[in-house]
Design an enzyme around this catalytic site. Structure first.
Site, PDB file in Angstrom:
ATOM      1  N   HIS A   1      76.490  78.120  23.590  1.00  0.00           N
ATOM      2  CA  HIS A   1      76.431  76.693  23.895  1.00  0.00           C
ATOM      3  C   HIS A   1      75.160  76.295  24.626  1.00  0.00           C
ATOM      4  O   HIS A   1      74.761  75.130  24.566  1.00  0.00           O
ATOM      5  CB  HIS A   1      77.649  76.281  24.738  1.00  0.00           C
ATOM      6  CG  HIS A   1      77.615  74.853  25.158  1.00  0.00           C
ATOM      7  ND1 HIS A   1      77.682  73.819  24.244  1.00  0.00           N
ATOM      8  CD2 HIS A   1      77.478  74.271  26.368  1.00  0.00           C
ATOM      9  CE1 HIS A   1      77.617  72.657  24.894  1.00  0.00           C
ATOM     10  NE2 HIS A   1      77.491  72.907  26.180  1.00  0.00           N
ATOM     11  N   CYS A   2      74.494  77.221  25.312  1.00  0.00           N
ATOM     12  CA  CYS A   2      73.405  76.830  26.212  1.00  0.00           C
ATOM     13  C   CYS A   2      71.993  77.072  25.671  1.00  0.00           C
ATOM     14  O   CYS A   2      71.214  76.140  25.546  1.00  0.00           O
ATOM     15  CB  CYS A   2      73.568  77.555  27.551  1.00  0.00           C
ATOM     16  SG  CYS A   2      74.988  76.979  28.511  1.00  0.00           S
ATOM     17  N   ILE A   3      71.667  78.313  25.378  1.00  0.00           N
ATOM     18  CA  ILE A   3      70.270  78.656  25.091  1.00  0.00           C
ATOM     19  C   ILE A   3      69.699  77.904  23.892  1.00  0.00           C
ATOM     20  O   ILE A   3      68.567  77.434  23.934  1.00  0.00           O
ATOM     21  CB  ILE A   3      70.106  80.182  24.924  1.00  0.00           C
ATOM     22  CG1 ILE A   3      70.529  80.882  26.211  1.00  0.00           C
ATOM     23  CG2 ILE A   3      68.657  80.534  24.611  1.00  0.00           C
ATOM     24  CD1 ILE A   3      70.512  82.384  26.118  1.00  0.00           C
TER      25      ILE A   3
END
Length: 437
Positions: A273-275
């Site tokens: 979900h983030c990088i």
């Protein structure tokens, strides 16, 4: 009012609400309940609410027995009714912050949550946003919504801060409880109160910064740093392949330097979900200040192109056997975005499969953690097991996730050819049917 809330936190009398009980929210809710706070999880998905209230876990980083015990003791419960906010003293917002189809930040979940919270927000409570977002969200979006909807004044009637989540699914060392926390409030009192709660719950350092913007930018920096360095590793992999150099050996050699180098590894793309997402939040916000994030966007282009590169390399492998992509049978090993977890959010393997199918390939996958997945409205199921028939019935095996539950020696011995994009077969001695990224 501040002293009253601090005393509630110190005495474990504060009631906690966690808005969004997914990969970030549920582990946080569990830790707060374990620390002795009555904790209420909120989620719009009825299935999650029911599972929590029955003591059933659905997140890999949460211990089943702990969740069940906390529910039985009355320390943890779940609901889809926002009116619970009026009972609570500490509200943590842990909702998704995805990108839309144009790679623009979709903060609708944060906005909607803030609107609903504001209708029930009481005096003397603190709201902390944990969802990763662009710098300025807490003060420019959240603050006005909470004040207008509640009729309360921030700093006088309630407190507000940002503390970025740092969840790494599957990490065996760092969990929610022991990963250092960064906290930035809209004022000193907000920072002090939010930090006090985290210090009472977590076994880690709590680092206070001067504002929510600093805390928001800090989280963006963390993941942009990784995004850019993985982009470099992917570009090095492409260059090394053209030069006939083993990029994995190059990285192992570079790692021997005791300073000035941190190892990052290439692969079929970025997942989670983030990088893959966070740098786009910064690029989007930077345009407001008439700045174009050249380096960040370049790394994004490289990483986003890797699934296509995997298919291109696979085509050249198949050509060695006089087989076209169209009609070839491909078996993908692993669709989770990282090893030994069941999370396939933004997994590059899904894009690899999509690109193979666009070329007319017949594609199956095997993943011991992800039995079925949905992507762009379509569902796909994993084959049941990796037996000889499954391996010998395909033209090419492409490894896209380095799960440790798989017998790679068995795969090598029973496969026609393998394209290993994760270097997971590095210890296999017989390598005549293996090609690395």
């Amino acid at each position: 009012m501040k002293d009253t809330l601090l005393k509630k936190i110190h005495d474990k009398k504060a009631i906690v609400a966690v808005i969004g009980i997914g990969y970030v929210g549920l582990p946080l809710a569990v830790e707060k309940a374990k620390a002795g706070y009555r904790t209420i999880g909120f989620d719009v998905q009825e299935s999650k609410v029911k599972m929590v209230n029955q003591g059933h876990n659905y997140i890999g980083d949460v211990v089943d027995s702990e969740l069940e015990d906390l529910v039985k003791k009355g320390l943890l419960s779940a609901t889809n009714d926002y009116s619970i906010v009026k009972e609570t003293d500490f509200i943590a917002i842990c909702v998704p912050t995805p990108l839309d189809e144009y790679q623009q930040p979709d903060i609708s979940y944060v906005k909607n949550s803030a609107t609903d919270i504001s209708k029930h927000l009481k005096k003397g409570s603190v709201v902390v946003l944990e969802s990763t977002t662009y710098p300025g969200t807490t003060e420019e979006l959240l603050l006005p919504i909470l004040e207008e909807g509640s009729g309360l004044k921030c700093g006088q009637d309630f407190f507000l801060a940002f503390s970025p989540e740092r969840v790494d699914p599957g990490n065996l060392i760092y969990k929610t409880k022991n990963t250092p926390k960064v906290v930035g409030g809209v004022d000193k009192d907000s920072t002090e109160i939010a930090a006090a709660m985290y210090r009472n719950v977590l076994k880690c350092d709590v680092f206070e910064v001067s504002s929510p913007k600093v805390a928001e930018m800090e989280k963006i920096l963390e993941n942009t740093y990784r995004n850019i360095n993985i982009g470099l590793a992917n570009e090095m992999a492409i260059i090394c392949h053209k030069m006939g150099i083993n990029v994995w050996e190059v990285i192992e050699a570079a790692k021997t330097k005791p300073y000035g180098f941190q190892a990052f590894y290439p692969g079929p793309g970025l997942g989670g979900h983030c990088i893959p997402l966070d740098p786009y939040y910064l690029s989007w916000k930077a345009k407001e200040f008439n700045y174009h994030t050249k380096l960040i966007e370049s790394s994004g282009i490289i990483n986003d192109s890797m699934p296509e590169y995997v298919v291109e390399r696979s085509s050249k492998i198949l050509n060695k056997f006089k087989k076209p992509l169209n009609g070839s049978k491909i078996l993908i090993l692993g669709v989770a975005y990282k090893q030994d977890i069941d999370d396939y959010r933004e997994s590059p393997a899904l894009k690899v499969i999509e690109n193979f199918e666009k070329e007319g390939c017949i594609v199956d996958y095997y993943d011991p953690y992800v039995k079925t997945y949905k992507y762009k409205g379509k569902s796909k199921e994993s084959i049941k097991e990796l037996d000889k028939e499954a391996l010998q019935n395909v033209d090419l095996i492409v490894i896209t996730t380095s799960h440790t539950k798989i017998d790679y020696e068995f795969i090598q011995a029973n496969s026609m050819f393998i394209f290993d994009t994760k270097n997971v077969m590095k210890n296999i001695k017989v390598r005549d049917n293996i090609e690395l990224l």
